[in-house]
Design a protein around this motif. Sequence first.
Motif, mmCIF file in Angstrom:
data_model
loop_
_atom_site.group_PDB
_atom_site.id
_atom_site.type_symbol
_atom_site.label_atom_id
_atom_site.label_comp_id
_atom_site.label_asym_id
_atom_site.label_seq_id
_atom_site.Cartn_x
_atom_site.Cartn_y
_atom_site.Cartn_z
ATOM 1 N N LEU A 194 0.833 -1.200 0.000
ATOM 2 C CA LEU A 194 0.000 0.000 0.000
ATOM 3 C C LEU A 194 0.865 1.246 0.000
ATOM 4 C CD1 LEU A 194 -2.640 -1.030 2.712
ATOM 5 C CD2 LEU A 194 -2.774 -1.356 0.228
ATOM 6 N N THR A 195 0.274 2.363 -0.344
ATOM 7 C CA THR A 195 0.960 3.651 -0.217
ATOM 8 C C THR A 195 0.893 4.101 1.246
ATOM 9 O OG1 THR A 195 -1.020 4.991 -0.594
ATOM 10 C CG2 THR A 195 0.227 4.274 -2.543
ATOM 11 N N GLU B 160 -0.504 6.818 2.385
ATOM 12 C CA GLU B 160 -1.862 7.285 2.642
ATOM 13 C C GLU B 160 -2.816 6.110 2.841
ATOM 14 O OE1 GLU B 160 -4.501 10.790 0.725
ATOM 15 O OE2 GLU B 160 -4.006 9.149 -0.657
ATOM 16 N N GLU B 161 -2.670 5.073 2.034
ATOM 17 C CA GLU B 161 -3.541 3.906 2.156
ATOM 18 C C GLU B 161 -3.320 3.173 3.476
ATOM 19 O OE1 GLU B 161 -4.006 2.809 -2.626
ATOM 20 O OE2 GLU B 161 -2.370 1.945 -1.432
ATOM 21 N N ASN B 162 -2.082 3.113 3.947
ATOM 22 C CA ASN B 162 -1.802 2.515 5.242
ATOM 23 C C ASN B 162 -2.525 3.261 6.353
ATOM 24 O OD1 ASN B 162 0.386 0.232 5.714
ATOM 25 N ND2 ASN B 162 1.039 1.349 3.875
ATOM 26 N N LEU C 120 -5.192 5.235 6.061
ATOM 27 C CA LEU C 120 -6.646 5.081 5.911
ATOM 28 C C LEU C 120 -7.108 3.715 6.411
ATOM 29 C CD1 LEU C 120 -7.191 6.720 2.402
ATOM 30 C CD2 LEU C 120 -8.129 7.524 4.582
ATOM 31 N N LEU C 121 -6.311 2.686 6.152
ATOM 32 C CA LEU C 121 -6.643 1.354 6.647
ATOM 33 C C LEU C 121 -6.712 1.357 8.174
ATOM 34 C CD1 LEU C 121 -7.070 -1.698 6.355
ATOM 35 C CD2 LEU C 121 -4.560 -1.944 6.247
ATOM 36 N N ARG D 226 -9.822 3.117 9.413
ATOM 37 C CA ARG D 226 -11.022 2.277 9.314
ATOM 38 C C ARG D 226 -11.052 1.233 10.434
ATOM 39 N NH1 ARG D 226 -9.415 2.012 3.664
ATOM 40 N NH2 ARG D 226 -10.553 3.572 2.447
ATOM 41 N N SER E 274 -11.787 10.034 9.108
ATOM 42 C CA SER E 274 -10.606 9.314 8.644
ATOM 43 C C SER E 274 -9.814 10.156 7.655
ATOM 44 C CB SER E 274 -11.005 7.990 7.988
ATOM 45 O OG SER E 274 -11.568 7.104 8.926
ATOM 46 N N LYS E 275 -10.526 10.750 6.706
ATOM 47 C CA LYS E 275 -9.854 11.570 5.693
ATOM 48 C C LYS E 275 -9.155 12.765 6.324
ATOM 49 C CE LYS E 275 -10.717 13.908 1.287
ATOM 50 N NZ LYS E 275 -11.744 14.263 0.256
ATOM 51 N N ARG F 122 1.225 9.216 -1.702
ATOM 52 C CA ARG F 122 0.641 8.296 -2.678
ATOM 53 C C ARG F 122 1.688 7.503 -3.440
ATOM 54 N NH1 ARG F 122 -4.604 11.801 -4.873
ATOM 55 N NH2 ARG F 122 -5.473 12.140 -2.770
#
Length: 335
Positions: A93-94, A96-98, A100-101, A104, A113-114, A131
């Motif tokens: 993951l990027t 940012e994705e880490n 966001l995970l 969640r 979250s954002k 990203r």
Amino acid sequence: MTTTAIAVQGLRKSYGTKTVLDDVDLTVNAGTVTALLGPNGAGKTTTVHILSTLVRPDAGTLTVAGCDVVRDPDGVRAAIGLTGQFSAVDGLLTGEENLLLMARLRHLGAKRSKTRVAELLEQFDLVEAARKPLATYSGGMRRRLDLAMTLVATPSVIFLDEPTTGLDPRSRHTMWDIVRGLVLEGTTVLLTTQHLEEADQLADHIAVLDGGRIVADGTPDELKRLVPGGHIRLRFADAAALDAAAGLLDGSARDGSARDGSARDGSARDNAGLTLTVPSAGGVGALRSVLDRLDAAHLEVDDVSIHTPDLDDVFFALTGTKDQSGGVDTKGTES
């Protein structure tokens, strides 16, 4: 009024016949940094794993953020963040994705979250890399991301288990600045480390753990005063002044080269060979007493410095542990 964020009394833990923690008591005040210092195998990581509810203690009373570790583990987990010895980020993951995970998983909701992820990317200087795949991240960037993930739910207590292991000096100092900033905001930090400078730089309080027991605790300055070895170092312009001062100051010791009987006029000696060390507990009074005695004897000093024991001295005196190179063994993990 000081409040207690972490309280440990009578903590015990064994694995089979091996006792890892033996009657450990520890108190961490809210909004401070406490460092657990000790050699490999001392029980530092086990202590963190127990306090973060990953491992169950055999005995003892433990509370974190007012929640009992055994009876209310969910309450503890809601209040804490944990950064382990190795980065727990998903390499597929990027950054940012880490984040966001993790948001969640902590049930922050889409909008929050954002917002929170954007705040953390900015705080940890990861906006430009947000990203990009983690393969492009340096070790320091991965460690910052790991800590950022720990902070997604704004925990009041954070456990940092050797957070700067493997980082270069610049990245290490960056992490230190981040930790200082968190504490200024009121976060409580329990830090395990084998970097003695790290404990000296960050910790309000240090507990030295060895063989599963707390062998000493106090502020860095208090621990340094437990260890003998403080001295005043004097450098003289010539051998005659050095010899006179050595005879005047009881317990003083010359530099090794100054003990050589040759070149009595000092012409063959370097500056280091014209130094004298005088045992001292430190402080202005001790220095003034030495200088007054030299002045009364009409002896001039070219240079003077006060040396006090550092955490290296404390570590070796209290744990008796060195690696083969003469330093702290920083390799491997510990139980």
